[in-house]
Design an enzyme around this catalytic site. Sequence first.
Site, PDB file in Angstrom:
ATOM      1  N   HIS A 110     -10.535  -2.748  -1.231  1.00 27.19           N
ATOM      2  CA  HIS A 110     -11.399  -2.048  -0.279  1.00 27.19           C
ATOM      3  C   HIS A 110     -12.376  -1.123  -1.000  1.00 27.19           C
ATOM      4  CE1 HIS A 110      -8.983  -2.931   3.414  1.00 27.19           C
ATOM      5  NE2 HIS A 110      -8.006  -3.039   2.533  1.00 27.19           N
ATOM      6  N   TYR A 166       0.846  -1.199   0.000  1.00 29.57           N
ATOM      7  CA  TYR A 166       0.000   0.000   0.000  1.00 29.57           C
ATOM      8  C   TYR A 166       0.882   1.249   0.000  1.00 29.57           C
ATOM      9  CZ  TYR A 166      -4.256  -2.574   1.230  1.00 29.57           C
ATOM     10  OH  TYR A 166      -5.328  -3.420   1.227  1.00 29.57           O
ATOM     11  N   HIS A 170      -7.439  -8.665  -1.720  1.00 37.90           N
ATOM     12  CA  HIS A 170      -8.734  -7.992  -1.590  1.00 37.90           C
ATOM     13  C   HIS A 170      -8.629  -6.551  -2.073  1.00 37.90           C
ATOM     14  CE1 HIS A 170      -6.545  -7.129   2.132  1.00 37.90           C
ATOM     15  NE2 HIS A 170      -7.108  -5.939   2.043  1.00 37.90           N
ATOM     16  N   ARG A 192      -2.860 -11.639   4.761  1.00 39.92           N
ATOM     17  CA  ARG A 192      -4.259 -11.447   4.379  1.00 39.92           C
ATOM     18  C   ARG A 192      -4.441 -11.871   2.935  1.00 39.92           C
ATOM     19  NH1 ARG A 192      -8.093  -7.443   4.898  1.00 39.92           N
ATOM     20  NH2 ARG A 192      -9.279  -9.359   5.149  1.00 39.92           N
ATOM     21  N   TYR A 248      -1.057 -10.133   1.070  1.00 41.41           N
ATOM     22  CA  TYR A 248       0.073  -9.383   1.628  1.00 41.41           C
ATOM     23  C   TYR A 248       0.248  -9.706   3.105  1.00 41.41           C
ATOM     24  CZ  TYR A 248      -3.392  -5.925   3.284  1.00 41.41           C
ATOM     25  OH  TYR A 248      -4.456  -5.317   3.883  1.00 41.41           O
TER      26      TYR A 248
END
Length: 184
Positions: free
Chosen positions: A124, A72, A122, A119, A111
């Site tokens: 968001h 991120y 995905h 996790r 990640y």
Amino acid sequence: MADIETLPRTPPQILGPFYPFMHTPIEGGDLTNGGKAKGTVLHLSGRVLTDDGSPIVNAKVEVWQANANGRYAHPNDTTEPALDPAFHGFAVLHTDSEGRYAITTVRPPPYQVVPGRWRPAHIHFCVDSSSERLVTQMYFKGGQYNDNDSWLNSASRPELLIVDPAKNADGSQTATFDIVMMRA
Ligand SMILES: [Fe+2]
């Protein structure tokens, strides 16, 4: 009088630690910067609907995600995967007169949140209609770590958050993720 069909509401998920509050989202749906971003291109679209199937027009849809390396663009993400300067990991758009939204992005991988804790892949979402804000996450069918992810499996119906992208001849993928919210 015919019964009104009731669609299952999209389950909420937590906002997560990487909401990019310090960045201005790009307007519109191309997170790949015209295809310059690294990764498998994903054409993701869907409708924002109320549970009677009516479109929610002009809903604000925010999308944020890790890049194709699993990183991120957020100061709290201190993991090793590299940033991709060509990837816009945060976008905002509004649904059209049929409640539709569409983005072009890349598939994020799983990640590592902290050493030893992963996790599943995905994306968001935060969707604002005139009557509700829904924060949720979208996952991928067969995704590694889907089965033991506490957040995905905390959903009332996890299957409503999982898409199964189709593979296109040009190497890109296409998926549909409809979002069902409260009636006004
Ligand atoms: Fe995340």
